[in-house]
Design an enzyme around this catalytic site. Structure first.
Site, PDB file in Angstrom:
ATOM      1  N   CYS A 109       0.847  -1.195   0.000  1.00 20.60           N
ATOM      2  CA  CYS A 109       0.000   0.000   0.000  1.00 20.60           C
ATOM      3  C   CYS A 109       0.875   1.233   0.000  1.00 20.60           C
ATOM      4  O   CYS A 109       1.472   1.562  -1.013  1.00 20.60           O
ATOM      5  CB  CYS A 109      -1.014  -0.031   1.142  1.00 20.60           C
ATOM      6  SG  CYS A 109      -0.373  -0.475   2.766  1.00 20.60           S
ATOM      7  N   SER A 110       1.000   1.921   1.127  1.00 21.07           N
ATOM      8  CA  SER A 110       1.778   3.165   1.093  1.00 21.07           C
ATOM      9  C   SER A 110       2.407   3.446   2.444  1.00 21.07           C
ATOM     10  O   SER A 110       2.530   4.603   2.832  1.00 21.07           O
ATOM     11  CB  SER A 110       0.881   4.328   0.687  1.00 21.07           C
ATOM     12  OG  SER A 110      -0.187   4.432   1.616  1.00 21.07           O
TER      13      SER A 110
HETATM   14 FE    FE Z   1       1.684  -0.004   3.296  1.00 20.77          FE
END
Ligand code: FE
Length: 202
Positions: A109-110
């Site tokens: 994800c981030s």
């Molecule tokens: Fe992540």
């Protein structure tokens, strides 16, 4: 490994949904200007946030004992400078050398070290960066304008909710006698993610 926040492509997390709803209402009532909000976010992502990390790097360049502490226990060393909070509870500093370049991604994800780098840039969250950074890091770096010698190894670190990475770039040449603030001015956000290098002093 689990990720405790989600920027997956097909849904908003509850906080993001609430934020968007609030922004819509405030904009309709004429209470906020979306362009002003964008400017604030951009400032935090590109200027305010990464200045914390730059201070950590500058201190590491200037203070070998701190650098050693940072290498051994980045969470403690960074929190000693006052940079603590969500998405930074467990930190690891990875040091570039003459023969090794470090680069950070979150493939799932981030995940990103908010207390030292602020908000992640849009490209960091993009599916292209997340997949290609692992598969062809040298090509990705070249697209960022960073061409490393073939003799320099590249190590890619995959962030998780448990562990966030801060790249400690090498101190640029011709910076003897620089104050810590002057050193910090050379430290770019990209150099702390590993997609760039510090500025060279003028
Ligand atoms: Fe992540």
């Amino acid at each position: 490994m689990p990720h405790d926040h989600h920027d997956h492509d097909n849904h908003l997390d509850p906080m993001e949904a609430r934020t968007r709803a609030l922004e819509t209402i405030l904009t309709r009532k004429g209470l906020v200007d979306p362009a002003a909000i964008d400017a604030i976010i951009e400032t935090y992502a590109e200027k305010v946030g990464p200045r914390n990390g730059a201070q950590v790097v500058a201190r590491a360049w200037d203070d070998p004992a701190f650098a050693e502490w940072l290498a051994r226990d980045a969470t403690a060393a960074i929190s000693d400078m006052g940079f603590t909070g969500r998405q930074g509870e467990h930190m690891q500093a990875v040091f570039n050398t003459d023969t090794l370049h470090n680069m950070v991604v979150c493939t799932l994800c981030s995940c990103y070290p908010w207390p030292v780098l602020g908000l992640p840039p849009v490209w960091y969250k993009s599916p292209a960066y997340r997949s290609r950074a692992v598969i062809e890091p040298r090509a990705v770096l070249a697209e960022f304008g960073l061409t490393l010698p073939e003799s320099t190894g590249i190590r890619v670190w995959d962030s998780t909710a448990e562990l966030r990475y801060l790249v400690i770039p090498q101190r640029p040449a011709n910076t003897d006698g620089f104050t810590r603030d002057a050193l910090a001015d050379l430290v770019t956000r990209e150099s702390m993610i590993g997609t760039g290098l510090p500025r060279v002093p003028a």
